[in-house]
Design an enzyme around this catalytic site. Structure first.
Site, PDB file in Angstrom:
ATOM      1  N   GLU A  93      -5.122  -0.220  -0.088  1.00 48.96           N
ATOM      2  CA  GLU A  93      -4.526   0.069   1.211  1.00 48.96           C
ATOM      3  C   GLU A  93      -3.070   0.473   1.051  1.00 48.96           C
ATOM      4  O   GLU A  93      -2.393   0.038   0.117  1.00 48.96           O
ATOM      5  CB  GLU A  93      -4.637  -1.154   2.131  1.00 48.96           C
ATOM      6  CG  GLU A  93      -6.065  -1.342   2.625  1.00 48.96           C
ATOM      7  CD  GLU A  93      -6.219  -2.525   3.550  1.00 48.96           C
ATOM      8  OE1 GLU A  93      -5.216  -3.209   3.825  1.00 48.96           O
ATOM      9  OE2 GLU A  93      -7.353  -2.759   3.983  1.00 48.96           O
ATOM     10  N   CYS A 106       4.536   1.499   2.166  1.00 49.99           N
ATOM     11  CA  CYS A 106       4.275   0.386   1.239  1.00 49.99           C
ATOM     12  C   CYS A 106       3.061   0.780   0.401  1.00 49.99           C
ATOM     13  O   CYS A 106       1.982   1.031   0.923  1.00 49.99           O
ATOM     14  CB  CYS A 106       3.994  -0.876   2.037  1.00 49.99           C
ATOM     15  SG  CYS A 106       3.528  -2.268   1.005  1.00 49.99           S
ATOM     16  N   CYS A 113      -5.006  -8.116  -8.141  1.00 56.73           N
ATOM     17  CA  CYS A 113      -3.813  -8.562  -8.873  1.00 56.73           C
ATOM     18  C   CYS A 113      -4.180  -9.795  -9.693  1.00 56.73           C
ATOM     19  O   CYS A 113      -4.910 -10.665  -9.229  1.00 56.73           O
ATOM     20  CB  CYS A 113      -2.690  -8.889  -7.895  1.00 56.73           C
ATOM     21  SG  CYS A 113      -1.154  -9.343  -8.740  1.00 56.73           S
ATOM     22  N   CYS A 117      -0.650 -15.425  -6.965  1.00 61.16           N
ATOM     23  CA  CYS A 117       0.331 -16.175  -6.172  1.00 61.16           C
ATOM     24  C   CYS A 117      -0.431 -16.903  -5.060  1.00 61.16           C
ATOM     25  O   CYS A 117      -1.300 -16.317  -4.400  1.00 61.16           O
ATOM     26  CB  CYS A 117       1.378 -15.229  -5.584  1.00 61.16           C
ATOM     27  SG  CYS A 117       2.305 -14.366  -6.878  1.00 61.16           S
ATOM     28  N   CYS A 120      -0.859 -15.539  -1.345  1.00 60.43           N
ATOM     29  CA  CYS A 120      -1.111 -14.108  -1.209  1.00 60.43           C
ATOM     30  C   CYS A 120      -2.609 -13.788  -1.174  1.00 60.43           C
ATOM     31  O   CYS A 120      -3.368 -14.239  -2.030  1.00 60.43           O
ATOM     32  CB  CYS A 120      -0.459 -13.381  -2.384  1.00 60.43           C
ATOM     33  SG  CYS A 120      -0.927 -11.644  -2.486  1.00 60.43           S
ATOM     34  N   CYS A 336       2.470  -9.515   6.935  1.00 62.99           N
ATOM     35  CA  CYS A 336       2.590 -10.197   5.648  1.00 62.99           C
ATOM     36  C   CYS A 336       1.501 -11.243   5.439  1.00 62.99           C
ATOM     37  O   CYS A 336       1.297 -12.109   6.270  1.00 62.99           O
ATOM     38  CB  CYS A 336       3.947 -10.870   5.606  1.00 62.99           C
ATOM     39  SG  CYS A 336       4.215 -11.822   4.130  1.00 62.99           S
TER      40      CYS A 336
HETATM   41  S1  SF4 Z   1       2.264 -11.627  -4.295  1.00 66.09           S
HETATM   42 FE1  SF4 Z   1       0.092 -11.077  -4.489  1.00 66.09          FE
HETATM   43  S2  SF4 Z   1       0.095  -8.914  -5.147  1.00 66.09           S
HETATM   44 FE2  SF4 Z   1       2.163  -9.735  -5.513  1.00 66.09          FE
HETATM   45  S3  SF4 Z   1       2.120 -10.453  -7.653  1.00 66.09           S
HETATM   46 FE3  SF4 Z   1       1.586 -12.229  -6.368  1.00 66.09          FE
HETATM   47  S4  SF4 Z   1      -0.672 -12.195  -6.287  1.00 66.09           S
HETATM   48 FE4  SF4 Z   1       0.003 -10.174  -7.007  1.00 66.09          FE
END
Ligand code: SF4
Length: 352
Positions: A93, A106, A113, A117, A120, A336
């Site tokens: 996206e 963005c 990923c 995190c 996220c 977010c």
């Molecule tokens: S915030 Fe999300 S996209 Fe960014 S590095 Fe951490 S896990 Fe990956």
């Protein structure tokens, strides 16, 4: 026959070299870039200032498209979210956020990923693969086409899906394409690459391209950051901050943007705010505070308004600019933390 190369995988200087190796006159690369990025022509057969034999050769041996637009949503606040499909079916996206006279794109750098995190949505998906340079550039081209008449993307932030510094060669080549004065001509101060703190790659990025750097900080102690941003166990806070302080590319003219997602009961105390002031004191820093937007399944919550207010009051003692982000595009899941494919839109409004 080998898989065709993609013309959008190369900045003009690299394409000149590629062409020279293939027996094509290098200056043809400049013409091709004009067709692709200025005139919006993707079919080599329509690039009429190339001779017929070259048009046919390019059409046969090269390709130009990398993504197709699957879905587009417009928020009442003007935020635009595109779902884009790669040739292997992978979905990513990209989001455009209007703010004043800025139109900030963005952009994603990976499918999923690996950094997990804990706040996220993208991290929950796991890692699939890196995006190619052409797939990064195509996000811009597709989203630009969907903008209202007379509006253009003015700023780019690598804050979508993925950790850009773990796909550095492709990200750097895409930045070179965006910086090209003869095509996209995006000013370097309008391009920001955000990292969770891949310490070893920060100097590589900043030496290769003159972009702004943003660090996803989110915590002021290793204990908390180890949980929120597990990469911190490999590259602890003190080491990352030391690199930022010592890196000659980071100056008052080119400060570091820090993103701090405010999570109820986790990192929102006055002590956190005091430590944050201490951490940023000796840096040319700009801080974005982003109250959490919970996504489905998330255990984190947004702090109460009075807690946010108390936090901001302590921060005001720092000698760096601070912005408290408002939520954008929440009616289309573009705020977010609400997207699988983009999680930090709030952090990018007003960057630079
Ligand atoms: S915030 Fe999300 S996209 Fe960014 S590095 Fe951490 S896990 Fe990956």
């Amino acid at each position: 026959m080998s898989e065709p190369l993609n013309l959008k995988d190369y900045a003009t200087a690299s394409l000149r070299e590629r062409f020279a190796k293939a027996g094509i006159k290098p200056f043809r690369a400049d013409q091709v870039a004009q067709w692709l990025y200025v005139r919006g022509v993707e079919d080599p057969l329509e690039m009429t200032d190339l001779d017929k034999a070259l048009r046919e050769k390019l059409s046969l041996e090269w390709k130009t498209s990398a993504l197709s637009l699957s879905d587009l949503q417009r928020s009442v606040d003007g935020t635009l979210k595109g779902a884009l499909m790669a040739e292997d079916g992978a979905m990513i996206e990209a989001v455009i956020i209007p703010e004043g006279d800025r139109r900030t794109l963005c952009i994603s750098s990976q499918v999923g990923c690996a950094l997990a995190c804990s706040f996220c949505a993208t991290g929950e998906m796991g890692f699939t693969r890196n995006l190619s340079t052409a797939e990064i550039v195509d996000q811009f081209l597709h989203m630009q086409r969907e903008m209202p008449e007379g509006e253009e993307i003015s700023n780019i932030v690598f804050m979508g899906m993925g950790e850009p510094l773990l796909n550095l060669p492709n990200v750097i080549e895409a930045v070179r394409i965006f910086l090209d004065q003869k095509t996209f001509a995006i000013a370097s101060k309008r391009i920001t690459v955000s990292t969770s703190g891949v310490l070893s790659k920060i100097p590589v990025l900043l030496e290769a391209v003159p972009v702004n750097l943003a660090l996803s900080l989110h915590a002021t102690t290793d204990k908390v950051r180890d949980v929120l941003v597990p990469l911190n166990k490999k590259f602890p806070l003190a080491a990352v901050m030391l690199e930022l302080k010592n890196n000659p590319m980071i100056t008052k003219r080119r400060p570091v943007f820090f993103e701090y997602t405010l999570l109820e009961g986790v990192n929102d105390s006055p002590e956190d705010a005091r430590r944050l002031v201490g951490l940023l004191r000796k840096l040319p820093a700009k801080l974005n505070v982003i109250p959490m937007n919970p996504h489905p399944g998330s255990t984190y919550r947004k702090p109460a308004e009075d807690v946010i207010g108390r936090f901001m009051k302590v921060l005001a003692k720092g000698n760096f600019p601070i912005t408290l982000r408002k939520s954008r595009g929440s009616d289309i899941d573009a705020a977010c933390g609400q997207l699988a494919a983009r999680n930090r839109v709030d952090a990018l409004i007003n960057l630079q």
